[in-house]
Scaffold this motif. Structure first.
Motif, PDB file in Angstrom:
ATOM      1  N   TYR A   7     -26.424  38.820  -2.340  1.00 17.24           N
ATOM      2  CA  TYR A   7     -25.407  39.785  -2.749  1.00 17.24           C
ATOM      3  C   TYR A   7     -26.089  41.096  -3.111  1.00 17.24           C
ATOM      4  CZ  TYR A   7     -22.367  35.714  -3.283  1.00 17.24           C
ATOM      5  OH  TYR A   7     -21.641  34.586  -3.062  1.00 17.24           O
ATOM      6  N   GLU A  11     -21.959  44.090  -5.500  1.00 16.66           N
ATOM      7  CA  GLU A  11     -21.181  42.849  -5.413  1.00 16.66           C
ATOM      8  C   GLU A  11     -21.424  41.974  -6.644  1.00 16.66           C
ATOM      9  OE1 GLU A  11     -20.985  42.181  -0.581  1.00 16.66           O
ATOM     10  OE2 GLU A  11     -22.720  41.432  -1.699  1.00 16.66           O
ATOM     11  N   LYS A  14     -19.399  43.343  -9.516  1.00 12.20           N
ATOM     12  CA  LYS A  14     -17.983  42.979  -9.388  1.00 12.20           C
ATOM     13  C   LYS A  14     -17.772  41.513  -9.790  1.00 12.20           C
ATOM     14  CE  LYS A  14     -16.538  46.167  -5.738  1.00 12.20           C
ATOM     15  NZ  LYS A  14     -16.044  46.266  -4.360  1.00 12.20           N
ATOM     16  N   ILE A  15     -18.671  40.652  -9.359  1.00 14.77           N
ATOM     17  CA  ILE A  15     -18.558  39.228  -9.692  1.00 14.77           C
ATOM     18  C   ILE A  15     -18.655  39.033 -11.208  1.00 14.77           C
ATOM     19  CG2 ILE A  15     -19.723  36.997  -9.496  1.00 14.77           C
ATOM     20  CD1 ILE A  15     -20.456  37.819  -6.609  1.00 14.77           C
ATOM     21  N   GLU A  18     -15.405  40.118 -12.847  1.00 15.53           N
ATOM     22  CA  GLU A  18     -14.363  39.114 -12.622  1.00 15.53           C
ATOM     23  C   GLU A  18     -14.590  37.896 -13.505  1.00 15.53           C
ATOM     24  OE1 GLU A  18     -13.916  38.180  -8.483  1.00 15.53           O
ATOM     25  OE2 GLU A  18     -13.745  40.288  -7.919  1.00 15.53           O
ATOM     26  N   MET A  19     -15.850  37.481 -13.629  1.00 11.64           N
ATOM     27  CA  MET A  19     -16.152  36.341 -14.494  1.00 11.64           C
ATOM     28  C   MET A  19     -15.815  36.658 -15.941  1.00 11.64           C
ATOM     29  SD  MET A  19     -19.660  34.750 -12.920  1.00 11.64           S
ATOM     30  CE  MET A  19     -19.964  33.802 -14.361  1.00 11.64           C
TER      31      MET A  19
END
Length: 91
Positions: A7, A11, A14-15, A18-19
């Motif tokens: 990644y 990215e 962003k992950i 979101e987590m």
């Protein structure tokens, strides 16, 4: 062998965001679950108290009905015995 990057940093960022949102949502749901469990435990205690009261009321009712039954069954005999004693004393 060169390491392959799965990644990009963007990215991964962003992950992670979101987590973080998922964890926040999970904390909220866990808090609601704890509140529901507290309410449920309170209801269980209340139901337990009500069950004890109902058992007591049933036992009291049975005691009263058995006492009334004894009076009804033996009341005539008691009245006859008192009447007999009064009549014998008056003669």
């Amino acid at each position: 062998m060169p390491e392959q990057q799965w990644y990009s940093n963007k990215e991964l960022h962003k992950i992670m965001i979101e987590m973080s949102k998922d964890f926040t949502k999970l904390r909220t749901e866990m808090k609601q679950t704890r509140e529901i469990i507290k309410k449920y435990n309170g209801l269980r205690e209340e139901v337990g108290k009500l069950q004890k009261e109902i058992i007591y009321m049933k036992a009291t009712g049975k005691g009263k009905s058995s006492a009334l039954e004894v009076i009804r069954n033996w009341g005539g005999w008691l009245f006859a015995l008192v009447t007999l004693i009064v009549l014998l004393l008056n003669q």
